[in-house]
Design a protein around this motif. Structure first.
Motif, PDB file in Angstrom:
ATOM      1  N   UNK A 141      21.158  10.234  75.896  1.00 47.09           N
ATOM      2  CA  UNK A 141      22.030  11.539  76.071  1.00 47.09           C
ATOM      3  C   UNK A 141      21.269  12.486  77.188  1.00 47.09           C
ATOM      4  N   UNK A 142      22.184  12.941  78.092  1.00 42.04           N
ATOM      5  CA  UNK A 142      21.802  14.096  79.037  1.00 42.04           C
ATOM      6  C   UNK A 142      22.495  15.374  79.001  1.00 42.04           C
ATOM      7  N   UNK A 143      22.032  16.417  78.746  1.00 35.86           N
ATOM      8  CA  UNK A 143      22.596  17.766  78.691  1.00 35.86           C
ATOM      9  C   UNK A 143      22.388  18.311  80.108  1.00 35.86           C
ATOM     10  N   UNK A 144      23.722  18.560  80.701  1.00 37.42           N
ATOM     11  CA  UNK A 144      23.593  19.206  82.077  1.00 37.42           C
ATOM     12  C   UNK A 144      22.712  18.062  83.017  1.00 37.42           C
ATOM     13  N   UNK A 145      21.759  18.740  83.760  1.00 43.10           N
ATOM     14  CA  UNK A 145      20.888  18.131  84.717  1.00 43.10           C
ATOM     15  C   UNK A 145      19.399  17.419  84.116  1.00 43.10           C
ATOM     16  N   UNK A 146      19.511  17.523  82.747  1.00 39.50           N
ATOM     17  CA  UNK A 146      18.487  16.928  82.015  1.00 39.50           C
ATOM     18  C   UNK A 146      17.157  17.419  82.337  1.00 39.50           C
ATOM     19  N   UNK A 147      16.214  16.874  82.852  1.00 37.24           N
ATOM     20  CA  UNK A 147      14.851  17.225  83.117  1.00 37.24           C
ATOM     21  C   UNK A 147      14.769  17.282  84.696  1.00 37.24           C
ATOM     22  N   UNK A 148      15.741  17.653  85.419  1.00 41.54           N
ATOM     23  CA  UNK A 148      15.726  17.916  86.953  1.00 41.54           C
ATOM     24  C   UNK A 148      15.583  16.505  87.314  1.00 41.54           C
ATOM     25  N   UNK A 149      14.576  16.144  88.555  1.00 43.63           N
ATOM     26  CA  UNK A 149      14.501  15.052  89.152  1.00 43.63           C
ATOM     27  C   UNK A 149      13.650  13.911  88.508  1.00 43.63           C
ATOM     28  N   UNK A 150      13.060  14.437  87.354  1.00 42.94           N
ATOM     29  CA  UNK A 150      12.468  13.649  86.490  1.00 42.94           C
ATOM     30  C   UNK A 150      13.284  12.681  85.689  1.00 42.94           C
ATOM     31  N   UNK A 196      17.352  17.475  76.717  1.00 40.19           N
ATOM     32  CA  UNK A 196      17.814  18.645  76.421  1.00 40.19           C
ATOM     33  C   UNK A 196      16.999  19.622  76.523  1.00 40.19           C
ATOM     34  N   UNK A 197      17.405  21.066  76.312  1.00 40.10           N
ATOM     35  CA  UNK A 197      16.556  22.139  76.558  1.00 40.10           C
ATOM     36  C   UNK A 197      17.271  23.078  75.513  1.00 40.10           C
TER      37      UNK A 197
END
Length: 306
Positions: free
Chosen positions: A93-102, A143-144
């Motif tokens: 699962x990815x919320x938005x852009x997740x953890x950026x380029x990572x 997520x964040x």
């Protein structure tokens, strides 16, 4: 009838308060109240009297059936946990852009480490911050912020400054940066009532408000695209991590670093009791890349002094 409605109803019954039930479920009190009301509407009976809080006759009769339904679902899930849904497929699962380029770097590294495991990527809305994982819709999620749920283990991927997003026509849009004092009194965009408290605390800078809710605009948004569309139209203010700017350039929106806001995390989360090899491999790859590449992929911005 939804499982979350049953879970909210039983939590209220067992805790004796809507607030305590909400804290137990990591939801907001309005979300729990909404779930119980929806359940009562669907059943066509009142289950709880509110003042004082107690079960009605219908509620007394319904409690054992609600418990049995949840127990049956949990038993069915456990019975097939090691079949079909094993290491052959990993749902990310990815919320938005997740953890950026990572995020794409971790996915690519995992493909190389476990080519036999098929990866399915699922986009998550704000209200799925915790529920997508706990309801087993996904196996891991970016997520964040960190959910703060004992059923979930979280690995920090990035730690970033905070920003707000405002309409390009806002009086603040001429500034290069803002402080918390500049933005706390602005009207913020709404999120669904079932959004977990941890996410709303993050979104609305609740610590800086002393727990008080902000003024809010008329729109309810569930994902970055809806948030940006409403912000561009001047319908409210949103907030995010600093890397959000790189992934979501948007006409009519101005991004402003909040120079005195505490930095916050994006995290990779998984269920604490899910010890399948594919999950552990994914976490190990993610932690390694976050440690080694995070400072390169997500460099801290140069911000003015507060």
């Amino acid at each position: 009838m939804e499982l979350r409605q049953l879970a909210s109803f039983l939590a209220v019954v067992e805790e004796g308060q809507f607030a305590r039930a909400a804290a137990r479920l990591f939801l907001s009190p309005p979300a729990v109240t909404g779930h119980v009301r929806q359940l009562e509407r669907e059943l066509g009976v009142q289950l709880l009297e509110r003042s004082p809080l107690r079960l009605t006759a219908a509620g007394e009769r319904f409690v054992p059936h609600a418990r049995a339904a949840l127990e049956a679902v949990n038993a069915a899930t456990d019975a097939v946990a090691d079949l079909g849904g094993d290491d052959s497929v990993l749902r990310v699962g990815i919320m938005g852009h997740g953890s950026a380029e990572l995020t794409p770097a971790i996915l690519q590294a995992f493909y190389r480490a476990r080519p036999q495991t098929r990866v399915s990527v699922e986009g998550l809305n704000y209200d799925e911050h915790v529920s997508a994982l706990l309801e087993r819709k996904v196996d891991v999620a970016f997520v964040r912020p960190e959910p703060g749920d004992e059923r979930i283990v979280a690995d920090v991927m990035t730690t970033e400054p905070r920003i707000v997003l405002v309409s390009a026509r806002s009086p603040l849009a001429a500034a290069d940066h803002v402080t918390l004092a500049d933005v706390l009194d602005l009207p913020y965009l709404n999120v669904p009532v079932c959004t977990p408290q941890a996410f709303t605390n993050y979104l609305y800078f609740m610590d800086a408000r002393g727990g008080e809710w902000p003024r809010r605009g008329p729109d309810t948004t569930r994902n970055p695209q809806e948030c940006l569309t409403s912000a561009a139209a001047g319908r409210g203010v949103g907030s995010a991590l600093y890397s959000f700017m790189r992934f979501h350039p948007w006409p009519g929106v101005k991004y402003l670093p909040v120079v005195d806001a505490p930095w916050d995390d994006s995290v990779l989360v998984s269920r604490r009791d899910d010890l399948r090899p594919a999950i552990q491999t994914f976490r190990n790859v993610a932690r390694s890349l976050a440690r080694d590449l995070g400072p390169v992929l997500v460099p801290p911005p140069v911000l003015p002094a507060a």
